[in-house]
Write a protein that holds these residues in place. Structure first.
Motif, mmCIF file in Angstrom:
data_model
loop_
_atom_site.group_PDB
_atom_site.id
_atom_site.type_symbol
_atom_site.label_atom_id
_atom_site.label_comp_id
_atom_site.label_asym_id
_atom_site.label_seq_id
_atom_site.Cartn_x
_atom_site.Cartn_y
_atom_site.Cartn_z
ATOM 1 N N THR A 90 -9.710 1.999 12.727
ATOM 2 C CA THR A 90 -8.872 0.829 12.415
ATOM 3 C C THR A 90 -7.465 0.900 12.992
ATOM 4 O O THR A 90 -6.800 -0.123 13.137
ATOM 5 C CB THR A 90 -8.724 0.675 10.885
ATOM 6 N N ARG A 146 0.819 -1.219 0.000
ATOM 7 C CA ARG A 146 0.000 0.000 0.000
ATOM 8 C C ARG A 146 0.859 1.278 0.000
ATOM 9 O O ARG A 146 0.367 2.367 0.193
ATOM 10 C CB ARG A 146 -0.987 0.093 1.161
ATOM 11 N N LYS A 171 -2.731 1.506 6.381
ATOM 12 C CA LYS A 171 -2.975 0.757 5.141
ATOM 13 C C LYS A 171 -4.473 0.721 4.831
ATOM 14 O O LYS A 171 -4.882 0.772 3.671
ATOM 15 C CB LYS A 171 -2.419 -0.666 5.251
ATOM 16 N N LYS A 172 -5.286 0.643 5.875
ATOM 17 C CA LYS A 172 -6.749 0.682 5.687
ATOM 18 C C LYS A 172 -7.184 2.049 5.163
ATOM 19 O O LYS A 172 -8.148 2.162 4.400
ATOM 20 C CB LYS A 172 -7.463 0.374 7.002
ATOM 21 N N ASP A 176 -4.969 1.795 11.439
ATOM 22 C CA ASP A 176 -4.160 1.158 10.399
ATOM 23 C C ASP A 176 -4.114 2.062 9.173
ATOM 24 O O ASP A 176 -5.127 2.240 8.486
ATOM 25 C CB ASP A 176 -4.787 -0.205 10.047
ATOM 26 N N ASP A 204 -6.529 1.908 1.527
ATOM 27 C CA ASP A 204 -7.596 1.121 0.887
ATOM 28 C C ASP A 204 -8.860 1.973 0.700
ATOM 29 O O ASP A 204 -9.521 1.907 -0.340
ATOM 30 C CB ASP A 204 -7.940 -0.105 1.736
ATOM 31 N N TYR A 205 -9.175 2.747 1.721
ATOM 32 C CA TYR A 205 -10.357 3.619 1.652
ATOM 33 C C TYR A 205 -10.185 4.654 0.532
ATOM 34 O O TYR A 205 -11.112 4.897 -0.258
ATOM 35 C CB TYR A 205 -10.567 4.317 3.004
#
Length: 380
Positions: free
Chosen positions: A351, A23, A355-356, A353, A359-360
């Motif tokens: 989260t 990511r 990386k999340k 996080d 992703d979003y």
């Protein structure tokens, strides 16, 4: 009286190319996205200074509907190109955790010169913006409208704010991109100019004294484009959603049309000093739409939401002739859902996080892009 401006639109977006495993940002050079992209969308795609940045730009669009169709097509092609080459595409003004120190510079003589000239300031400039061009053919009118438009720039920044993270840290700012970019010379809100010749004299002095070699190295938040007959608004972070980009572009166009109508009736919008407007820019970068901006007319702080509502009322009477009421009205949706930075921060809070968060951003970049019939990119 010079002829009425065309108020045509051109929109440029700078995207992040992302490694689907880590990511993190990843260079798109090996995957040859630029040459492959040129085959699909002609000259509407180009490299930027860092190898993980790719820019697309529309042609000259007659209205916001045409601009939206073209931006949607360009986003769609870039998302597909990235996927075909094992990359993801994200729209956001900074990457949540990428380290600029590990990012390669695109092999181009122009970028080499910028890095040689500005050193670490250039290398660290790993940011992604939205630039909106509005066609104003008469140069005297351009300067007059630039002077007046400066007041609204912090409002536009607050709406677009989409860069809360830097080097894996929550910066506490909604638009940290601003603070990265203002290390460059000739950035931020410009001074006012009395005429086009006043501006030209300024540019010529900079060229004569070897500060710049051409006016493209003036990177203000708004500038007369040196080669096109446009006024270019450059203050905005790149929003995540297509509809956010289009709402902001439509609002910029409507503002300039309204200011022109006032100008044509000798009812010029009041001009404020650079120092005062910079106070609002700081508030916009720090708090986005969740803070307060200064209403200089009233000489008081006002919640950004309320001031943006007033702003929408200011342009309301030109929206129907521009056929942009629907696009500008999306600004109210943006006020409800929060700017991009607010939404990124919400994901991180839920989260823990980053990386999340990436992703979003990748998912938001697709919203509204593929749920319409394919519209071909027009040729010039």
């Amino acid at each position: 009286m010079p002829r009425t401006p065309s108020f045509t639109l051109g929109i440029e977006e700078e995207y992040q190319t992302i490694d689907p495993i880590t990511r993190d940002l990843r260079s798109h050079i090996q995957s040859e996205i630029i040459p492959k992209g040129k085959l699909r969308v002609e000259e509407r795609i180009k490299a930027e200074m860092h190898q993980s940045v790719v820019e697309v730009g529309t042609g000259v669009c007659k209205n916001i509907k045409e601009a939206k169709a073209e931006v949607r097509q360009l986003r769609g092609e870039l998302i597909k190109l990235a996927q075909e080459n094992n990359l993801l595409l994200a729209a956001g003004a900074t990457h949540p955790f990428a380290d600029w120190r590990t990012q390669d510079i695109y092999p181009d003589e122009r970028y080499s010169r910028v890095v040689e000239d500005m050193q670490l300031v250039a290398r660290s400039n790993l940011i992604f913006g939205l630039h909106v061009h509005v066609g104003i053919e008469d140069r005297e009118t351009t300067i007059h409208l630039m002077n007046s438009m400066r007041y609204f720039l912090p409002h536009l920044l607050a709406l677009s704010a989409n860069s809360p993270f830097w080097l894996g840290m929550n910066t506490g700012l909604k638009s940290y991109r601003c603070k990265v970019f203002d290390k460059f010379p000739r950035t931020n809100i410009p001074d006012t100019f009395t005429s086009w010749s006043d501006f030209e004299n300024f540019v010529q002095l900079l060229i004569k004294t070897n500060c710049i070699d051409n006016a493209k190295k003036i990177w203000w938040d708004i500038r007369p484009h040196p080669f096109f007959s446009t006024l270019e608004v450059r203050i905005c972070d790149l929003p995540m959603r297509l509809d956010e980009t289009i709402a902001i572009a439509a609002l910029i166009q409507a503002t300039l049309v309204k200011l022109y109508k006032l100008h044509a009736r000798n009812q010029s919008y009041r001009q404020y000093s650079r120092a005062l407007i910079m106070e609002n820019k700081w508030r916009a970068s720090r708090y986005g739409i969740e803070g307060k901006l200064i209403d200089f007319g009233k000489e008081e702080e006002v919640p950004a939401h309320a001031l943006i509502e007033e702003y929408l009322e200011f342009v309301d009477d030109v929206l129907d002739e521009l056929d942009s009421r629907k696009e500008v009205s999306y600004v109210r949706e943006m006020l409800k859902m929060g700017c991009g930075a607010d939404r990124q921060l919400k994901v991180f809070k839920e989260t823990n996080d980053l990386k999340k968060v990436v992703d979003y951003m990748v998912e938001e970049t697709k919203v509204g892009v593929f749920d319409h019939a394919k519209i071909p990119v027009k040729s010039n």
